[in-house]
Design an enzyme around this catalytic site. Structure first.
Site, PDB file in Angstrom:
ATOM      1  N   GLY A  21       0.811  -1.214   0.000  1.00 41.96           N
ATOM      2  CA  GLY A  21       0.000   0.000   0.000  1.00 41.96           C
ATOM      3  C   GLY A  21       0.839   1.256   0.000  1.00 41.96           C
ATOM      4  O   GLY A  21       0.458   2.274   0.569  1.00 41.96           O
ATOM      5  N   CYS A  22       1.966   1.214  -0.647  1.00 45.51           N
ATOM      6  CA  CYS A  22       2.945   2.300  -0.635  1.00 45.51           C
ATOM      7  C   CYS A  22       2.929   3.018  -1.982  1.00 45.51           C
ATOM      8  O   CYS A  22       2.586   2.433  -3.007  1.00 45.51           O
ATOM      9  CB  CYS A  22       4.328   1.676  -0.377  1.00 45.51           C
ATOM     10  SG  CYS A  22       5.727   2.786  -0.409  1.00 45.51           S
ATOM     11  N   GLY A  23       3.338   4.261  -1.992  1.00 45.73           N
ATOM     12  CA  GLY A  23       3.459   4.981  -3.251  1.00 45.73           C
ATOM     13  C   GLY A  23       4.478   4.347  -4.191  1.00 45.73           C
ATOM     14  O   GLY A  23       4.421   4.542  -5.404  1.00 45.73           O
ATOM     15  N   THR A  50       4.803   1.036  -4.435  1.00 45.41           N
ATOM     16  CA  THR A  50       4.347  -0.324  -4.740  1.00 45.41           C
ATOM     17  C   THR A  50       4.434  -0.665  -6.227  1.00 45.41           C
ATOM     18  O   THR A  50       4.781  -1.803  -6.568  1.00 45.41           O
ATOM     19  CB  THR A  50       2.914  -0.547  -4.188  1.00 45.41           C
ATOM     20  OG1 THR A  50       2.957  -0.388  -2.765  1.00 45.41           O
ATOM     21  CG2 THR A  50       2.392  -1.933  -4.519  1.00 45.41           C
TER      22      THR A  50
END
Length: 157
Positions: free
Chosen positions: A34-36, A38
């Protein structure tokens, strides 16, 4: 200790010795779904497919330490990565990369290659490049896209 002396846990929480990767070039990455950053899974998979037959491995360690960005179980993370990014490289159990519960592997990696602001991992998708002899030769910031590492990987293969 050398990198091959460490044992890690696979997605099923079974021990795996890093000695099975002797003689291979490794890219070790702490990841999150759920990371920028990803979307870097796609670039990691492209590198893996391009170079795996030449002795290259991507080792994926999900980490929920930064902004709760890997909240799912190992199975949920693996399913997400397969469905969204067609990931085929090895994925392992979730770990911590900083602090009192950090994985011993990451204590070692950080001791071998410090970052721009010291040894602590600053965010998900920090990458460590390991040569065929187990030497940690480079550390890359999360902002460094996997495709930008190709020249460094090629030199080591």
């Amino acid at each position: 200790m050398k990198i091959y002396d460490y044992n890690i846990l696979d997605m099923n929480k079974q021990p795996v010795s890093l000695s099975q990767y002797k003689g291979k070039v490794l890219l070790i990455v702490n990841t999150a779904t759920g990371c920028g950053f990803t979307p870097q899974y796609e670039g990691l998979e492209n590198l893996y497919k391009k170079y795996r037959d030449r002795g290259f491995e991507v080792l994926d360690f999900p980490c929920n330490q930064f902004g709760n960005q890997a909240p799912g179980s190992e199975e949920e993370i693996h399913s997400f990565c397969q469905l969204k990014y067609d990931v085929t490289f090895p994925q392992f159990a979730k770990i911590e990369v900083n602090g009192p519960n950090e994985a011993p592997l990451y204590t070692y990696l950080k001791s071998q290659q410090k970052g721009m602001l010291g040894s602590n991992i600053k965010w998900n998708f920090t990458k460590f490049l390991v040569d065929k002899n187990g030497n940690v030769v480079a550390r890359y910031a999360p902002t460094e896209k996997p495709e930008n590492l190709e020249a460094d990987i090629e030199k080591l293969l």
